[in-house]
Design a protein around this motif. Structure first.
Motif: not given
Length: 581
Positions: A259-287
């Motif tokens: 996310s901090r890298a995306a503040e410097i380069d906005p082209q990284l924002r889609p990767w931030v969204e994908t990483a967030n989604r993966v983190a949420c799905e992993v958290e759901e699997v864990a629960r």
């Protein structure tokens, strides 16, 4: 009638085309020339049995084709129409048969594929073949009864069919009644056995799909400890480690850095969204894993219960079927059988009444058939005696005996006596002959000579051909055992038959050959170490030579030629007289 016959690669025949004429046709030739092979091919066209051994050596298949000219007969027209076989205005029926080395054959009628059975059904209406070995069949009482019934026509055929139908029903009821009338000990044993089996199955209270569900539950219970370990390990690696090595902690740190890298380069924002989604799905699997782990049951007692139930089902499968559905089906059959055994008395009474009714009907039917056969036998006797006069057997007495065989145990009661009965009725048919005056009647098989059999068979064939309206007849060496005046009488009978039918005859006798309307010569030749059979129609001079050979054997002399010409002149006069009459 048979107009043309084409043969390829059959036995000793390479390729042969032969045209038959109306009336009386004869085939002659040296002994062993292959005259009967021609008859064999005709038999195949009419549905006879084929074999790969009939194929000419070196060939892959044999083919026979015949062109038949049909008379206007509703019976054959309806039969062909029923099979969808077209017949044109020319009234020609082209029948072909191909035999392959595999032993299989292909049959066609007017270009349409048909079965051998169809060939046979149609063939019996086209031609009647009398082969060299059919004399012996005349000795058989079954064959004699069949001849008598054929002479009786459609009415007798219908009565015989009714007897056969009633006999089959009668036998069926008798069998079912016998099965019911078992001894009491056997009945009691079956009731006890079926009751025990049904009670064992019903006590188990089996349910469809139960075995599969229990197997799945057993697998879960037996592996509960290992399952808990594996799921816990996965959960801790996702979420629950205290040493900071949990996957979700690393994912969170990674998302924050990205996310901090995306503040410097906005082209990284889609990767931030994908990483967030993966983190949420992993958290759901864990629960979900934690919830699944918490409901895993450690229940040894339930596991024992499941194992015992599966063992019970396995024992029932060994006894009654491969699975629960089959066991339940068997139980239904047991209930039905027990109900049937319980209703045995009522069913016995019902069947006894049915049997009495059928016996009365069958008794009346067989007596009606027997009376019709006696009437037919009288007509056949008269017809045969008239025909025997024409083949120089005028002093012979011919009778048809109709006998009944007593059968006190299993027979059908007729006029107070139990007699043997079958699907053909109660009559045992036997042809009786007294060849000479003063001799008593004896069974045909014990008295007739070869020549007498030949003439008697010819007479029967003539009579039946007229009764069946068969347009063409084939005789393969009908002249066995005859000569002299008898041969002349048989020849005249064949000529007379040729005035109303097409007759094709293989003969060794010049008396018969001389009277034919059409004469064909069969010869065996060898060329390039291959043997083949040829057939050709003879003109007048060639007929003289062939008759001279038949009269004189190997040496043909002027005397035998003159004798042959005289025979042909007399034959022409006789044919002319026959045509005028």
């Amino acid at each position: 009638m048979l107009r043309e016959l084409m043969i390829e690669n059959f036995a000793l025949i390479d390729r042969l085309s032969l045209e038959f004429g109306p009336g009386f046709n004869v085939l002659t030739g040296e002994t062993g020339a292959g005259k009967s092979i021609i008859i064999d091919t005709v038999s195949l066209l009419l549905g006879g049995r084929s074999s790969w051994e009939q194929i000419r050596a070196g060939a892959e298949s044999a083919r026979i084709e015949g062109v038949f000219e049909l008379e206007e007969r509703p019976e054959i027209d309806n039969l062909l129409a029923g099979w969808g076989i077209p017949v044109g205005d020319d009234r020609l029926l082209v029948v072909s048969r191909e035999i392959k080395m595999s032993g299989r054959s292909r049959c066609r009628m007017n270009g349409q594929n048909v079965t051998v059975l169809t060939l046979n059904e149609v063939g019996r209406l086209l031609m009647d073949i009398h082969g060299q070995h059919e004399h012996q069949s005349l000795f058989s009482p079954v064959f004699q009864r069949a001849l008598l019934d054929r002479f009786g026509g459609e009415h007798l055929k219908q009565e015989a069919a009714r007897v056969a139908e009633l006999y089959t029903k009668w036998q069926g009821v008798k069998k079912e009644l016998a099965d019911l009338e078992m001894d009491e000990a056997e009945e009691k044993r079956r009731v006890e056995l079926y009751s025990f089996q049904l009670q064992e199955i019903e006590a188990a209270r089996l349910q469809p799909g139960e075995e599969e569900e229990l197997s799945r539950e057993r697998n879960l219970l037996a592996g509960a400890e290992r399952l808990y370990t594996y799921v816990s390990e996965a959960y801790h690696r996702f979420y629950g480690r205290d040493d900071g090595g949990a996957i979700l902690d690393h994912l969170g740190t990674s998302v924050e850095a990205l996310s901090r890298a995306a503040e410097i380069d906005p082209q990284l924002r889609p990767w931030v969204e994908t990483a967030n989604r993966v983190a949420c799905e992993v958290e759901e699997v864990a629960r979900e894993l934690r919830a699944y782990r918490d409901q895993i049951t450690f229940d040894p007692e339930r596991l024992n219960q499941v194992e015992e139930r599966l063992d019970e089902i396995a024992k029932l499968k060994r006894k009654y079927g491969p699975g629960i559905p089959e066991i339940l089906d068997y139980a239904a059959k047991l209930r039905k059988e027990l109900a049937s055994l319980s209703d045995r008395t009522a069913r016995q009474q019902e069947l006894t009444q049915q049997l009495a009714t059928l016996e009365a009907e069958l008794g009346r039917a067989v007596q009606a058939l027997s009376a019709l056969r006696r009437e037919t036998a009288d007509r056949l006797e008269t017809a045969v005696m008239e025909q025997l006069h024409e083949v120089n057997m005028g002093k012979t007495v011919f009778k048809v005996a109709l006998n009944r065989i007593p059968d006190p145990r299993d027979g059908l009661e007729i006029n107070g006596e139990k007699v043997a009965v079958g699907k053909d009725g109660i009559d045992q048919v036997e042809f009786m002959v007294a060849p000479n005056p003063g001799e008593g009647l004896r069974p045909l098989a014990r008295i007739a000579s070869g020549g007498e059999l030949s003439r008697l068979m010819l007479v029967l064939k003539v009579i039946l051909a007229e009764a069946d309206q068969i347009p063409a007849m084939v005789f393969d060496e009908i002249d066995t055992g005859i000569g002299g005046r008898t041969a002349q009488a048989v020849a005249e009978k064949l000529l007379l038959l040729g005035c109303t039918h097409q007759v094709i005859c293989v003969t060794h006798l010049p008396q018969i050959a001389s009277l034919a309307h059409h004469h064909y010569y069969i010869e065996k030749t060898t060329h390039d170490e291959r043997t083949t059979i040829k057939v050709r129609a003879l003109d007048q001079e060639e007929r003289v030579e062939e008759l001279a050979r038949m009269l004189g054997g190997a040496e043909v002399t002027t005397t035998t030629r003159e004798h042959a010409r005289e025979m042909l002149q007399l034959a022409a006069t006789l044919r002319s007289d026959r045509n005028r009459t």
